[in-house]
Design a protein around this motif. Structure first.
Motif, PDB file in Angstrom:
ATOM      1  N   ARG A 104      14.159 -41.660 -48.525  1.00 52.64           N
ATOM      2  CA  ARG A 104      13.340 -43.391 -48.856  1.00 52.64           C
ATOM      3  C   ARG A 104      12.933 -43.038 -49.912  1.00 52.64           C
ATOM      4  O   ARG A 104      11.611 -42.769 -50.295  1.00 52.64           O
ATOM      5  CB  ARG A 104      12.388 -43.908 -47.579  1.00 52.64           C
ATOM      6  CG  ARG A 104      13.355 -44.112 -45.983  1.00 52.64           C
ATOM      7  CD  ARG A 104      11.733 -45.334 -45.117  1.00 52.64           C
ATOM      8  NE  ARG A 104      12.903 -45.120 -43.864  1.00 52.64           N
ATOM      9  CZ  ARG A 104      12.752 -44.560 -43.201  1.00 52.64           C
ATOM     10  NH1 ARG A 104      12.231 -43.149 -42.788  1.00 52.64           N
ATOM     11  NH2 ARG A 104      13.207 -45.309 -42.088  1.00 52.64           N
ATOM     12  N   GLU A 105      13.499 -42.978 -50.563  1.00 51.92           N
ATOM     13  CA  GLU A 105      13.526 -42.357 -52.114  1.00 51.92           C
ATOM     14  C   GLU A 105      12.168 -43.817 -52.825  1.00 51.92           C
ATOM     15  O   GLU A 105      12.057 -44.949 -52.482  1.00 51.92           O
ATOM     16  CB  GLU A 105      13.916 -42.666 -52.939  1.00 51.92           C
ATOM     17  CG  GLU A 105      14.047 -41.543 -55.046  1.00 51.92           C
ATOM     18  CD  GLU A 105      15.096 -41.824 -55.877  1.00 51.92           C
ATOM     19  OE1 GLU A 105      14.581 -41.628 -56.637  1.00 51.92           O
ATOM     20  OE2 GLU A 105      15.935 -41.928 -54.882  1.00 51.92           O
ATOM     21  N   GLY A 106      10.821 -43.535 -53.283  1.00 48.95           N
ATOM     22  CA  GLY A 106       9.739 -43.945 -53.433  1.00 48.95           C
ATOM     23  C   GLY A 106       8.559 -44.361 -52.831  1.00 48.95           C
ATOM     24  O   GLY A 106       8.348 -45.234 -52.381  1.00 48.95           O
ATOM     25  N   ASP A 107       9.002 -43.659 -51.750  1.00 50.37           N
ATOM     26  CA  ASP A 107       8.764 -44.762 -50.542  1.00 50.37           C
ATOM     27  C   ASP A 107       7.868 -43.471 -49.809  1.00 50.37           C
ATOM     28  O   ASP A 107       8.124 -42.749 -49.597  1.00 50.37           O
ATOM     29  CB  ASP A 107       9.839 -45.341 -49.134  1.00 50.37           C
ATOM     30  CG  ASP A 107       8.633 -45.999 -48.069  1.00 50.37           C
ATOM     31  OD1 ASP A 107       7.272 -45.573 -47.438  1.00 50.37           O
ATOM     32  OD2 ASP A 107       9.579 -47.452 -47.675  1.00 50.37           O
ATOM     33  N   PRO A 108       6.460 -43.586 -48.927  1.00 48.26           N
ATOM     34  CA  PRO A 108       4.969 -42.971 -48.187  1.00 48.26           C
ATOM     35  C   PRO A 108       5.883 -42.094 -46.872  1.00 48.26           C
ATOM     36  O   PRO A 108       5.714 -41.808 -46.920  1.00 48.26           O
ATOM     37  CB  PRO A 108       4.106 -43.172 -48.288  1.00 48.26           C
ATOM     38  CG  PRO A 108       3.977 -44.797 -49.140  1.00 48.26           C
ATOM     39  CD  PRO A 108       5.139 -45.463 -49.418  1.00 48.26           C
ATOM     40  N   ALA A 109       7.493 -43.411 -46.610  1.00 55.73           N
ATOM     41  CA  ALA A 109       7.851 -43.160 -45.314  1.00 55.73           C
ATOM     42  C   ALA A 109       8.635 -41.974 -45.421  1.00 55.73           C
ATOM     43  O   ALA A 109       9.890 -41.659 -44.833  1.00 55.73           O
ATOM     44  CB  ALA A 109       8.114 -44.201 -44.513  1.00 55.73           C
ATOM     45  N   ASP A 110       9.025 -41.371 -46.824  1.00 56.82           N
ATOM     46  CA  ASP A 110      10.546 -41.005 -47.254  1.00 56.82           C
ATOM     47  C   ASP A 110       9.842 -39.759 -46.240  1.00 56.82           C
ATOM     48  O   ASP A 110       8.584 -39.041 -46.206  1.00 56.82           O
ATOM     49  CB  ASP A 110      10.508 -40.330 -48.413  1.00 56.82           C
ATOM     50  CG  ASP A 110      11.289 -39.457 -48.695  1.00 56.82           C
ATOM     51  OD1 ASP A 110      12.446 -39.680 -49.092  1.00 56.82           O
ATOM     52  OD2 ASP A 110      10.884 -38.396 -48.816  1.00 56.82           O
ATOM     53  N   PHE A 111      10.969 -39.286 -45.536  1.00 57.31           N
ATOM     54  CA  PHE A 111      10.786 -37.641 -45.252  1.00 57.31           C
ATOM     55  C   PHE A 111      10.007 -36.735 -45.611  1.00 57.31           C
ATOM     56  O   PHE A 111       9.708 -36.593 -44.951  1.00 57.31           O
ATOM     57  CB  PHE A 111      12.188 -36.917 -44.208  1.00 57.31           C
ATOM     58  CG  PHE A 111      12.426 -35.933 -43.656  1.00 57.31           C
ATOM     59  CD1 PHE A 111      12.021 -36.214 -42.712  1.00 57.31           C
ATOM     60  CD2 PHE A 111      11.896 -34.851 -44.374  1.00 57.31           C
ATOM     61  CE1 PHE A 111      11.583 -34.627 -41.659  1.00 57.31           C
ATOM     62  CE2 PHE A 111      12.485 -33.433 -43.580  1.00 57.31           C
ATOM     63  CZ  PHE A 111      11.893 -33.438 -42.215  1.00 57.31           C
ATOM     64  N   TYR A 112      10.271 -35.873 -46.880  1.00 60.11           N
ATOM     65  CA  TYR A 112       9.684 -34.993 -47.029  1.00 60.11           C
ATOM     66  C   TYR A 112       7.838 -35.234 -47.596  1.00 60.11           C
ATOM     67  O   TYR A 112       7.348 -34.402 -47.345  1.00 60.11           O
ATOM     68  CB  TYR A 112      10.317 -34.468 -48.377  1.00 60.11           C
ATOM     69  CG  TYR A 112      11.753 -33.637 -48.049  1.00 60.11           C
ATOM     70  CD1 TYR A 112      11.510 -32.962 -47.242  1.00 60.11           C
ATOM     71  CD2 TYR A 112      12.803 -33.941 -48.449  1.00 60.11           C
ATOM     72  CE1 TYR A 112      12.724 -31.880 -46.480  1.00 60.11           C
ATOM     73  CE2 TYR A 112      14.095 -33.696 -48.047  1.00 60.11           C
ATOM     74  CZ  TYR A 112      13.622 -32.006 -47.405  1.00 60.11           C
ATOM     75  OH  TYR A 112      15.321 -31.367 -46.428  1.00 60.11           O
ATOM     76  N   GLU A 113       8.045 -36.325 -48.101  1.00 58.90           N
ATOM     77  CA  GLU A 113       6.699 -37.028 -48.740  1.00 58.90           C
ATOM     78  C   GLU A 113       5.671 -37.008 -47.240  1.00 58.90           C
ATOM     79  O   GLU A 113       4.862 -36.756 -47.087  1.00 58.90           O
ATOM     80  CB  GLU A 113       6.679 -38.579 -48.921  1.00 58.90           C
ATOM     81  CG  GLU A 113       7.101 -38.327 -50.188  1.00 58.90           C
ATOM     82  CD  GLU A 113       6.845 -38.195 -51.641  1.00 58.90           C
ATOM     83  OE1 GLU A 113       5.335 -38.369 -51.067  1.00 58.90           O
ATOM     84  OE2 GLU A 113       6.939 -37.132 -52.763  1.00 58.90           O
ATOM     85  N   ALA A 114       6.349 -37.945 -46.104  1.00 66.94           N
ATOM     86  CA  ALA A 114       6.099 -37.812 -44.624  1.00 66.94           C
ATOM     87  C   ALA A 114       5.386 -36.338 -44.197  1.00 66.94           C
ATOM     88  O   ALA A 114       3.945 -36.406 -43.534  1.00 66.94           O
ATOM     89  CB  ALA A 114       6.642 -38.445 -43.845  1.00 66.94           C
ATOM     90  N   LEU A 115       6.140 -35.733 -44.701  1.00 68.12           N
ATOM     91  CA  LEU A 115       6.082 -34.226 -44.641  1.00 68.12           C
ATOM     92  C   LEU A 115       5.401 -33.485 -44.887  1.00 68.12           C
ATOM     93  O   LEU A 115       4.686 -33.174 -43.891  1.00 68.12           O
ATOM     94  CB  LEU A 115       8.153 -33.597 -44.398  1.00 68.12           C
ATOM     95  CG  LEU A 115       7.390 -32.524 -43.514  1.00 68.12           C
ATOM     96  CD1 LEU A 115       7.357 -32.158 -42.029  1.00 68.12           C
ATOM     97  CD2 LEU A 115       8.341 -31.206 -44.098  1.00 68.12           C
ATOM     98  N   ALA A 116       4.493 -33.851 -45.810  1.00 69.68           N
ATOM     99  CA  ALA A 116       3.828 -33.036 -47.142  1.00 69.68           C
ATOM    100  C   ALA A 116       2.597 -33.883 -46.170  1.00 69.68           C
ATOM    101  O   ALA A 116       0.922 -33.189 -45.732  1.00 69.68           O
ATOM    102  CB  ALA A 116       3.959 -33.458 -48.759  1.00 69.68           C
ATOM    103  N   GLY A 117       2.319 -34.816 -45.882  1.00 69.10           N
ATOM    104  CA  GLY A 117       1.276 -35.264 -45.512  1.00 69.10           C
ATOM    105  C   GLY A 117       1.040 -35.128 -43.823  1.00 69.10           C
ATOM    106  O   GLY A 117      -0.344 -34.964 -43.895  1.00 69.10           O
ATOM    107  N   ALA A 118       1.641 -34.772 -43.306  1.00 63.42           N
ATOM    108  CA  ALA A 118       1.282 -34.046 -41.728  1.00 63.42           C
ATOM    109  C   ALA A 118       1.152 -33.100 -41.961  1.00 63.42           C
ATOM    110  O   ALA A 118       0.065 -32.315 -41.187  1.00 63.42           O
ATOM    111  CB  ALA A 118       2.881 -34.529 -40.907  1.00 63.42           C
ATOM    112  N   VAL A 119       1.555 -32.096 -42.719  1.00 64.44           N
ATOM    113  CA  VAL A 119       0.903 -30.726 -42.798  1.00 64.44           C
ATOM    114  C   VAL A 119      -0.234 -30.137 -43.848  1.00 64.44           C
ATOM    115  O   VAL A 119      -0.975 -30.015 -43.555  1.00 64.44           O
ATOM    116  CB  VAL A 119       1.924 -30.136 -43.968  1.00 64.44           C
ATOM    117  CG1 VAL A 119       1.475 -28.013 -44.852  1.00 64.44           C
ATOM    118  CG2 VAL A 119       3.308 -29.359 -43.261  1.00 64.44           C
ATOM    119  N   LYS A 120      -0.658 -31.803 -44.058  1.00 64.77           N
ATOM    120  CA  LYS A 120      -2.448 -31.873 -45.249  1.00 64.77           C
ATOM    121  C   LYS A 120      -3.039 -31.760 -43.730  1.00 64.77           C
ATOM    122  O   LYS A 120      -4.012 -31.488 -43.844  1.00 64.77           O
ATOM    123  CB  LYS A 120      -2.138 -32.577 -45.933  1.00 64.77           C
ATOM    124  CG  LYS A 120      -3.760 -32.808 -46.720  1.00 64.77           C
ATOM    125  CD  LYS A 120      -3.490 -34.020 -47.792  1.00 64.77           C
ATOM    126  CE  LYS A 120      -5.194 -33.714 -48.298  1.00 64.77           C
ATOM    127  NZ  LYS A 120      -4.733 -34.913 -49.510  1.00 64.77           N
TER     128      LYS A 120
END
Length: 257
Positions: A104-120
């Motif tokens: 989901r490009e440009g969206d915080p729900a994008d998989f890799y963006e959400a993954l980074a948040g989960a790791v944090k």
């Protein structure tokens, strides 16, 4: 590395992310036809050629991106696989895809963006996406099912060949040796199965059960052998009457050379 040719298995967490049912143990999870799982199978070869993309937000271990269409995933090769004392399960399955989702490009729900948040939120740890007890148990069950299927194929092939020629046929697998002899006698088909080096009764049960639709109670032990077939050292011989319908199915299912 020896693990490069191994398939990439999705974890249970990844299967849940993809909303996939868990198939029977006779089906390997790495052979699922979901687009992302199919794409993940290219990863070991791409890794060997240096053509993989690392997930830079995951720093506690090396994870690689898996991408196809809108689907995105992360996969890793277990560090333990490079150790000389790695267990047989790790050697058999060093590659795992641990999580998946949508682009989901440009969206915080994008998989890799959400993954980074989960790791944090996990303090930088990606351990939750590594294979867990369920994943290793599933792998063990798949291997057991595949082993039993191979025994069935070998035994039924031996019987079919003997039905055609009347000769004894033998095959070896793992540390075991099995031979089969089918011969006609007064309008009945007499079947003899011999198994050598089989100390575990469960293994012999698998061999006997390999013949479909034969009543287990019809098998008779032949400790002294039968006419034309004597037991070898450490060999167990059993016999039964093979029903005509079963013999016909074996001949149809194993047509020979």
């Amino acid at each position: 590395m020896s693990g490069e040719a191994k398939p990439v298995r999705p974890t249970r967490v990844c299967m849940t992310n993809l909303d996939l049912r868990v198939p029977p143990i006779t089906e390997s999870l790495s052979e699922h036809d979901h687009d992302l799982i199919v794409e993940a199978q290219r990863l070991p070869e791409a890794h060997a050629a240096g053509g993989v993309e690392r997930v830079v937000t995951l720093k506690d271990r090396v994870w690689f991106k898996v991408k196809t269409g809108r689907w995105r995933g992360v996969a890793t090769r277990l560090l333990e696989a490079d150790h000389a004392d790695a267990g047989p399960q790790v050697r058999a399955a060093p590659w795992w895809m641990g999580a998946a989702g949508f682009r989901r490009e440009g969206d915080p729900a994008d998989f890799y963006e959400a993954l980074a948040g989960a790791v944090k939120r996990e303090g930088g740890s990606s351990e939750k996406w590594l294979p867990a007890d369920w994943d290793w148990k599933r792998l063990e069950l798949e291997h057991a099912a595949a082993w039993e299927a191979e025994i069935r194929r070998i035994v039924c092939d031996l019987i079919a060949r003997s039905l055609r020629s009347g000769h004894v046929y033998q095959a070896e697998f793992h540390n075991y040796s099995v031979r089969a002899w089918a011969r006609a006698n007064d309008g009945e088909t007499y079947l003899v199965i011999g198994a050598e080096n089989v100390a575990d009764p469960k293994v012999f049960a698998v061999i006997i059960n390999a013949i479909p639709d034969v009543d287990l109670s019809s098998w008779m032990p032949e400790p002294n052998g039968v006419v034309g077939l004597n037991p070898g050292p450490g060999e167990i011989i059993w016999s039964t009457i093979l029903p005509p319908a079963v013999a016909a199915r074996l001949l149809d299912g194993y047509p020979g050379d």
